[in-house]
Scaffold this motif. Sequence first.
Motif, mmCIF file in Angstrom:
data_model
loop_
_atom_site.group_PDB
_atom_site.id
_atom_site.type_symbol
_atom_site.label_atom_id
_atom_site.label_comp_id
_atom_site.label_asym_id
_atom_site.label_seq_id
_atom_site.Cartn_x
_atom_site.Cartn_y
_atom_site.Cartn_z
ATOM 1 N N ILE A 186 68.494 68.688 13.748
ATOM 2 C CA ILE A 186 67.723 68.275 14.846
ATOM 3 C C ILE A 186 66.597 69.212 14.956
ATOM 4 O O ILE A 186 66.459 70.297 14.558
ATOM 5 N N GLY A 187 65.409 68.247 15.241
ATOM 6 C CA GLY A 187 64.046 68.897 15.200
ATOM 7 C C GLY A 187 63.611 68.807 16.646
ATOM 8 O O GLY A 187 63.512 67.495 17.235
ATOM 9 N N MET A 188 63.118 69.717 17.235
ATOM 10 C CA MET A 188 62.677 69.821 18.655
ATOM 11 C C MET A 188 61.196 69.782 18.636
ATOM 12 O O MET A 188 60.698 71.008 18.165
ATOM 13 N N GLN A 248 60.948 77.712 12.842
ATOM 14 C CA GLN A 248 59.772 76.922 13.154
ATOM 15 C C GLN A 248 58.940 76.313 11.730
ATOM 16 O O GLN A 248 58.943 76.919 10.978
ATOM 17 N N VAL A 249 58.734 74.985 11.801
ATOM 18 C CA VAL A 249 58.226 74.227 10.757
ATOM 19 C C VAL A 249 57.013 73.398 11.374
ATOM 20 O O VAL A 249 56.710 73.429 12.547
ATOM 21 N N LYS A 306 62.277 65.772 8.087
ATOM 22 C CA LYS A 306 63.455 66.497 7.705
ATOM 23 C C LYS A 306 64.611 66.251 9.010
ATOM 24 O O LYS A 306 66.066 66.216 8.484
ATOM 25 N N ALA A 307 64.349 65.876 10.007
ATOM 26 C CA ALA A 307 64.860 65.526 11.222
ATOM 27 C C ALA A 307 65.911 64.299 11.270
ATOM 28 O O ALA A 307 65.249 63.192 11.083
ATOM 29 N N LYS A 318 61.996 60.185 9.198
ATOM 30 C CA LYS A 318 63.325 59.641 8.240
ATOM 31 C C LYS A 318 63.745 58.230 8.823
ATOM 32 O O LYS A 318 63.877 58.128 9.930
ATOM 33 N N THR A 319 64.117 57.106 7.886
ATOM 34 C CA THR A 319 64.702 55.907 8.341
ATOM 35 C C THR A 319 65.765 56.372 8.729
ATOM 36 O O THR A 319 66.797 57.095 8.077
#
Length: 319
Positions: free
Chosen positions: A152-154, A192-193, A201-202, A228-229
């Motif tokens: 999960i990317g916030m 953090q990214v 990545k998410a 991402k697809t």
Amino acid sequence: MKIVILDGHALNPGDISWAGFEALGEVVLYDRTANDPAEIIARIWDAQVALSNKVPITEEILAGCPNLEYVGVMATGFNQIDLAACAKHQVTVTNIPAYGSEAVAQFTFALLLEITSQVALHNASVKQGDWQRCPDFTYFVKPLMELQGKTIGMIGYGAIAKEVAEIAHAFKMKVIYWNHRKKAPQAPWASQVSLAELYQKADVVSLHVPLFPETEKMIDQAALDQMKTGAILLNTSRGPLLEEAAVAEALHSGKLAACGLDVVAQEPILADNPLLIAPNCWLTPHIAWAAVETRARLMGIGVENLARYLEGQPQNVVK
């Protein structure tokens, strides 16, 4: 002291009490007020206090309300208030930050779990007789998804995002986040990214940033192309963060597997909003904040804000 509540229905349709404000002055309650300067002025021209959730307070309105000294925003966001005009007219403005972080995080995961577990779909299927006719003990109408191991990317890493991160970690998800400035992670399991890395990545992208000019329509075609697809997009923040036509097209094409959205760019939603006919798009009517306990807490903080102002010790002042 005259206290005018301009749009009280959203906060309190009748299941909580205005008694806290009534103890501080004469309360005049309007369930709704049109976005019309003449109507707003007519309702607050002789009031010292105006309480607003979404009703705008502008220079024109302030010029017509010489007695007004305090505007209580009954929400976190204060985009509808002209702060420069309020400062010019010596009107104090307060808001209610961080009253519903847990509730909004809970609702964020309610959307995600509905998308991944399809509870409503299968409940409807059972009740229309599909299970009774099934030759097996089980069946599924659509594929289900396990969250364990997914990333999960916030986007944004404030109080709500941190609550979402805790829940995601409990589901054994990998947690990454982007924030406009460096923030220390709450635990070793969150990192953090860059925004580009988050998109790449998410498996789940969840929005938790305020609406500013630089964040408006940040989820546009260019952002979607980087994702991402098959990613899932969640928005319990502000509707205008999305370029809605681009998001709808991404759902039609399969670039996005699904969306869970509690907010849209124009509310109430317009009949021609492309998200209404986009596949795998779950829409709810801006209710992540609306649990009864959450609204009661908001009300209590609003009362405390006004009481502290009257005591000469204001809190939650917006400048």
